[in-house]
Structure formats: structure tokens, C-alpha cells
Design a protein around this motif. Structure first.
Motif, PDB file in Angstrom:
ATOM      1  N   VAL A   1      21.229  -5.598 -12.206  1.00 43.39           N
ATOM      2  CA  VAL A   1      22.410  -5.459 -11.350  1.00 43.39           C
ATOM      3  C   VAL A   1      22.018  -5.489  -9.875  1.00 43.39           C
ATOM      4  CG1 VAL A   1      24.259  -3.892 -10.632  1.00 43.39           C
ATOM      5  CG2 VAL A   1      23.791  -4.247 -13.066  1.00 43.39           C
ATOM      6  N   LEU A   2      20.962  -4.777  -9.507  1.00 44.65           N
ATOM      7  CA  LEU A   2      20.566  -4.686  -8.097  1.00 44.65           C
ATOM      8  C   LEU A   2      19.857  -5.943  -7.608  1.00 44.65           C
ATOM      9  CD1 LEU A   2      19.275  -1.006  -7.767  1.00 44.65           C
ATOM     10  CD2 LEU A   2      21.526  -1.923  -7.171  1.00 44.65           C
ATOM     11  N   GLY A   3      19.215  -6.663  -8.522  1.00 43.49           N
ATOM     12  CA  GLY A   3      18.465  -7.834  -8.089  1.00 43.49           C
ATOM     13  C   GLY A   3      17.189  -7.437  -7.367  1.00 43.49           C
ATOM     14  N   GLU A   4      16.856  -8.153  -6.325  1.00 42.22           N
ATOM     15  CA  GLU A   4      15.620  -7.911  -5.585  1.00 42.22           C
ATOM     16  C   GLU A   4      15.758  -6.686  -4.684  1.00 42.22           C
ATOM     17  OE1 GLU A   4      12.635  -9.293  -5.579  1.00 42.22           O
ATOM     18  OE2 GLU A   4      13.136 -10.659  -7.220  1.00 42.22           O
ATOM     19  N   VAL A   5      15.042  -5.632  -5.015  1.00 42.18           N
ATOM     20  CA  VAL A   5      14.932  -4.467  -4.147  1.00 42.18           C
ATOM     21  C   VAL A   5      13.451  -4.188  -3.965  1.00 42.18           C
ATOM     22  CG1 VAL A   5      17.139  -3.445  -4.779  1.00 42.18           C
ATOM     23  CG2 VAL A   5      15.107  -2.900  -6.116  1.00 42.18           C
ATOM     24  N   SER A   6      13.083  -3.691  -2.827  1.00 40.65           N
ATOM     25  CA  SER A   6      11.662  -3.510  -2.549  1.00 40.65           C
ATOM     26  C   SER A   6      11.425  -2.201  -1.820  1.00 40.65           C
ATOM     27  CB  SER A   6      11.129  -4.670  -1.707  1.00 40.65           C
ATOM     28  OG  SER A   6      11.835  -4.745  -0.483  1.00 40.65           O
ATOM     29  N   GLY A   7      10.166  -1.813  -1.797  1.00 41.12           N
ATOM     30  CA  GLY A   7       9.775  -0.629  -1.052  1.00 41.12           C
ATOM     31  C   GLY A   7      10.109   0.666  -1.760  1.00 41.12           C
ATOM     32  N   ILE A   8       9.768   1.751  -1.099  1.00 41.63           N
ATOM     33  CA  ILE A   8       9.989   3.082  -1.666  1.00 41.63           C
ATOM     34  C   ILE A   8      11.471   3.372  -1.874  1.00 41.63           C
ATOM     35  CG2 ILE A   8       9.691   5.553  -1.242  1.00 41.63           C
ATOM     36  CD1 ILE A   8       7.067   4.846   0.216  1.00 41.63           C
ATOM     37  N   PRO A   9      12.360   3.094  -0.899  1.00 42.39           N
ATOM     38  CA  PRO A   9      13.785   3.367  -1.136  1.00 42.39           C
ATOM     39  C   PRO A   9      14.335   2.616  -2.341  1.00 42.39           C
ATOM     40  CG  PRO A   9      13.371   2.973   1.197  1.00 42.39           C
ATOM     41  CD  PRO A   9      12.121   2.605   0.481  1.00 42.39           C
ATOM     42  N   GLY A  10      13.913   1.355  -2.523  1.00 45.16           N
ATOM     43  CA  GLY A  10      14.392   0.586  -3.659  1.00 45.16           C
ATOM     44  C   GLY A  10      13.943   1.185  -4.984  1.00 45.16           C
ATOM     45  N   GLN A  11      12.686   1.614  -5.039  1.00 40.99           N
ATOM     46  CA  GLN A  11      12.176   2.226  -6.269  1.00 40.99           C
ATOM     47  C   GLN A  11      12.916   3.518  -6.590  1.00 40.99           C
ATOM     48  OE1 GLN A  11       8.504   4.772  -6.804  1.00 40.99           O
ATOM     49  NE2 GLN A  11       7.671   2.776  -7.379  1.00 40.99           N
TER      50      GLN A  11
ATOM     51  N   GLY B   1       0.791  -1.229   0.000  1.00 43.46           N
ATOM     52  CA  GLY B   1       0.000   0.000   0.000  1.00 43.46           C
ATOM     53  C   GLY B   1       0.817   1.269   0.000  1.00 43.46           C
ATOM     54  N   ALA B   2       1.863   1.315   0.838  1.00 44.63           N
ATOM     55  CA  ALA B   2       2.684   2.525   0.922  1.00 44.63           C
ATOM     56  C   ALA B   2       3.392   2.800  -0.397  1.00 44.63           C
ATOM     57  CB  ALA B   2       3.695   2.390   2.063  1.00 44.63           C
ATOM     58  N   LEU B   3       3.956   1.753  -1.000  1.00 44.95           N
ATOM     59  CA  LEU B   3       4.656   1.922  -2.273  1.00 44.95           C
ATOM     60  C   LEU B   3       3.689   2.355  -3.361  1.00 44.95           C
ATOM     61  CD1 LEU B   3       7.178   1.670  -4.041  1.00 44.95           C
ATOM     62  CD2 LEU B   3       6.643  -0.764  -4.317  1.00 44.95           C
ATOM     63  N   TRP B   4       2.494   1.757  -3.370  1.00 44.44           N
ATOM     64  CA  TRP B   4       1.524   2.132  -4.405  1.00 44.44           C
ATOM     65  C   TRP B   4       1.103   3.588  -4.257  1.00 44.44           C
ATOM     66  CZ3 TRP B   4      -3.138   4.241  -5.375  1.00 44.44           C
ATOM     67  CH2 TRP B   4      -3.667   4.049  -6.650  1.00 44.44           C
ATOM     68  N   GLN B   5       0.820   4.030  -3.034  1.00 42.97           N
ATOM     69  CA  GLN B   5       0.395   5.413  -2.825  1.00 42.97           C
ATOM     70  C   GLN B   5       1.508   6.389  -3.205  1.00 42.97           C
ATOM     71  OE1 GLN B   5      -2.574   6.232  -2.283  1.00 42.97           O
ATOM     72  NE2 GLN B   5      -3.577   4.506  -1.285  1.00 42.97           N
ATOM     73  N   PHE B   6       2.743   6.054  -2.859  1.00 41.96           N
ATOM     74  CA  PHE B   6       3.887   6.889  -3.223  1.00 41.96           C
ATOM     75  C   PHE B   6       4.022   6.965  -4.741  1.00 41.96           C
ATOM     76  CE2 PHE B   6       8.374   7.397  -4.295  1.00 41.96           C
ATOM     77  CZ  PHE B   6       8.752   8.481  -3.513  1.00 41.96           C
ATOM     78  N   SER B   7       3.950   5.810  -5.385  1.00 42.14           N
ATOM     79  CA  SER B   7       4.076   5.763  -6.846  1.00 42.14           C
ATOM     80  C   SER B   7       2.941   6.521  -7.519  1.00 42.14           C
ATOM     81  CB  SER B   7       4.088   4.308  -7.327  1.00 42.14           C
ATOM     82  OG  SER B   7       5.133   3.578  -6.735  1.00 42.14           O
ATOM     83  N   ASN B   8       1.732   6.343  -7.005  1.00 46.19           N
ATOM     84  CA  ASN B   8       0.574   7.015  -7.583  1.00 46.19           C
ATOM     85  C   ASN B   8       0.699   8.529  -7.469  1.00 46.19           C
ATOM     86  OD1 ASN B   8      -2.098   7.376  -8.624  1.00 46.19           O
ATOM     87  ND2 ASN B   8      -2.839   7.600  -6.529  1.00 46.19           N
TER      88      ASN B   8
END
Length: 369
Positions: A306-316, A39-46
Motif C-alpha cells: 500500500v505504501l510503496g517506496e518508503v525509506s529511512g528510519i521514519p518509513g521503517q 548506515g543510519a537505518l542499519w544502526q537504528f535497526s540493529n
């Protein structure tokens, strides 16, 4: 393009660079917007994708503002020999690169199918922009004569038609439930949506460029802020309601994207359009914008690998910044190789050496010393 004006404008270069960064973010965040699981990532992205909706319309508006102001635009020979190749050649180069990559990964049949469908199907989603821009360039000598001959009332009538019959009907149709939505969808024979409605942005940019008296800044900020909120909340509402990413408020051919784009365009003019030059860094970044637009899908994919699996707002955000920086540096490097400069970015080597390649930065440092 560098031949459109002899003096760089700070407001237009800022818009170009901001739109470049926004386009890279839009395609970085695209996957995150398809599901609301985080939810947090989606709201940030939106939130930021809604603001970035203005990026592509602003690119069209800048083309219209610069092309329809330039005296050379009326010369169709100059357009065919000098201007059109700056868009067409790099577009074909990058499409060819994708087709070759498809050949290597999926075989000759897949690459051949991509090649034969190239005139009507883009090889990468972001490259649809070229399919609208090339016809605008082809029509620009005629549009220049039309623009020069129009009075204020004609400009308002033209943009009014576009605003009502393209932007207005499209927006109403999106928000109207079936079966009534079909009442607002124009017939393919009767519509006035030239080039899918994007030509309206071309004229809108030229019209706003000619405005001598701009609206008050508080009005522009209010319009931009309110429209950004409507797009963000509307996208959230339809996505939450249907479970699919709702793009009813994001469509470039809708009224909300047009208001946001026009407001940001005028804000840039209001704050930075007083005749000040762009400066070395801004000029270099603006000169890379078209190349970055073409190269950024490859940069995003490379960073993700290169980064592989990154998640969340910082990763994006990290992927976005690395892809943006990598695209800019890569384009500057390519523009420093004379045989590749025009082929890959559409910019002449001489222009790149003055403005946006590694030699331009080195020469500037040398002059400063």
C-alpha cells in the motif's frame, strides 16, 4: 492460553504484548539489516533488533511458566483435547493459507512441494516457532511431573547443563575461528540440546516463575544493559567485518540471548508482579498476541504494498506501527466471528468475548456506562 491461569498477571501480559510488538519489528527491519548501505537505518535497526532478540525466548519462557504452574498440565488427555489444538489448528490454518496463495501465484507444483515438505519445512520463516512449541506441549504432562518433583539443586543442575552444553558451547563456537570452532560443536549423538535447545527456555521460565526472592533491580538493569550493548556491538562488528549480517550474538541458543531474556523477564516480575490485574486494554492486547504472531507477515507485506517506496528510519517505523496496528485490529475482528475465532487464532470464542475481541471492548464500555 486462557485456561492456564484464572487470574491474569500484569507482568506476564506486559511481556507478552512487548514480545508481540518486538516480533513484528524484527520482521519489519529484516530487509534493512541485510545491507549497511544506509548506515543510519542499519544502526537504528540493529539497536532495536538486538533488544527484540529476547522476544521469542520470552514467549517460550511464558509458556513454561504458565504450563508448569497449572495443575491441569499433568493431565495428558486435557493436553491433547484442549491445549494442543489451540496451537496446532491455527498453525495448520495459516500454513494452508500460504500454500493456497502459492498455488494461485506460482502454480500447483510449487504448492504441492510446499505441502509435502510441511512436516519438516516451515512455509514462512516466522512459523518455525510452532515447530518447537508443539513438541513442548506434547511433552508438557511429563515435564510437569518432572518439575513438581525437582528440588532446588535439581533445577540448578538442569539449567546448568543447558547453560553450559547448549548455550555456552554454541556461543564459544560462534566466536572461535576455524578450525578450532569445531572443537566446541557437540556431536549429534552426544548433545543434550533437546528440541534444539529451546526447551531450556521452557524450564527457565518455570524456574524464574518460582523464584520468591528476586535479584536487586540495579543488578538486573546492569545485566540487561550490558548484554544489550554486547549484542548490538558484536552484531555490528561481525557485519562490518564480513559484509554479511552477523548473527553470532543473536542466536536464541546462545548465552547472550538467554541473559537478555531472563533479565527482562525478571524486571517485569520485579516491577509488575505484585498481584495487580492487567486491565482491559492490556488483557485485550495480550489475548491477541498469538494471532498477531501468525498474521503479522501478511500485514507487513500488505502495508509495504500500500505504501510503496518508503525509506529511512521514519518509513521503517511507519511500516512497523501500521503492520502492528493492522494485525491487532484484524485479529480482534476475526475473533469476533465465532466460526473463525478458534480456527484462525486458537482462542475459544467465549474466551475472546471476555478478553480480546470487539465484543469484549463493547461490553466493557457498556458496563462502564
Amino acid at each position: 492460553m486462557s485456561d492456564l491461569t484464572t487470574t491474569r498477571r500484569r507482568d506476564y501480559d506486559l511481556l507478552r504484548v512487548a514480545s508481540m510488538a518486538a516480533v513484528v519489528y524484527l520482521h519489519t527491519a529484516a530487509a534493512s539489516l541485510q545491507t549497511m548501505e544506509n548506515g543510519a537505518l542499519w544502526q537504528f535497526s540493529n539497536l532495536f533488533a538486538s533488544l527484540g532478540t529476547a522476544a521469542v525466548p520470552i514467549f517460550f519462557m511464558l509458556s513454561g511458566a504458565l504450563l508448569l504452574r497449572s495443575p491441569r498440565t499433568g493431565d495428558w488427555v486435557f493436553m491433547l483435547r484442549r491445549r494442543l489444538p489451540r496451537v496446532l489448528v491455527p498453525g495448520l490454518f495459516w500454513a494452508g493459507l500460504v500454500i493456497l496463495g502459492t498455488w494461485g501465484l506460482k502454480g500447483g507444483d510449487a504448492a504441492f512441494q510446499m505441502l509435502v515438505h510441511l512436516p519438516n519445512t516451515t512455509v514462512l520463516t516466522p512459523y518455525w516457532f510452532l515447530y518447537a512449541l508443539v513438541p513442548m506441549y506434547l511433552l508438557s504432562p511429563l515435564l510437569k511431573r518432572l518439575a513438581d518433583g525437582m528440588e532446588e539443586s535439581h533445577w540448578r543442575y538442569l539449567l546448568g547443563l543447558w547453560g553450559v552444553l547448549t548455550l555456552g558451547l554454541q556461543s564459544v563456537a560462534y566466536l572461535t575461528p576455524e578450525p578450532w570452532k569445531f572443537f566446541f560443536l557437540e556431536n549429534g549423538t552426544l548433545n543434550v540440546s533437546a528440541i534444539g535447545g529451546y526447551l531450556g527456555y521452557f524450564f527457565l521460565g518455570a524456574y524464574l516463575d518460582r523464584l520468591e526472592r528476586l535479584p536487586p533491580r540495579w543488578t538486573l538493569w546492569l545485566a540487561v544493559g550490558a548484554d544489550w550493548a554486547i549484542i548490538t556491538l558484536g552484531t555490528w562488528y561481525f557485519t562490518a567485518r564480513t559484509g554479511m549480517y552477523g548473527q553470532q550474538f543473536l542466536d536464541y541458543r546462545g548465552i547472550f540471548a538467554a541473559i537478555l531474556s531472563a533479565g527482562l523477564f525478571l524486571l517485569a516480575r520485579s516491577y509488575f508482579g505484585s498481584g495487580r490485574g492487567s486491565g482491559r486494554v492490556l488483557t485485550a492486547l495480550a489475548g491477541c498476541s498469538f494471532g498477531v504472531y501468525l498474521a503479522h507477515p501478511f500485514a507487513i507485506k500488505a502495508v509495504e504494498l500500500v505504501l510503496g517506496e518508503v525509506s529511512g528510519i521514519p518509513g521503517q517505523v511507519l511500516i512497523w506501527l501500521l503492520a502492528l496496528a493492522g494485525s491487532i485490529f484484524g485479529v480482534m475482528a476475526v475473533q469476533s466471528v465465532k466460526p473463525l475465532c478458534f480456527l484462525v487464532t486458537g482462542q475459544s470464542f467465549a474466551s475472546a468475548c471476555r478478553e480480546s475481541n470487539l465484543f469484549s471492548l463493547f461490553n466493557q464500555k457498556k458496563r462502564n456506562n
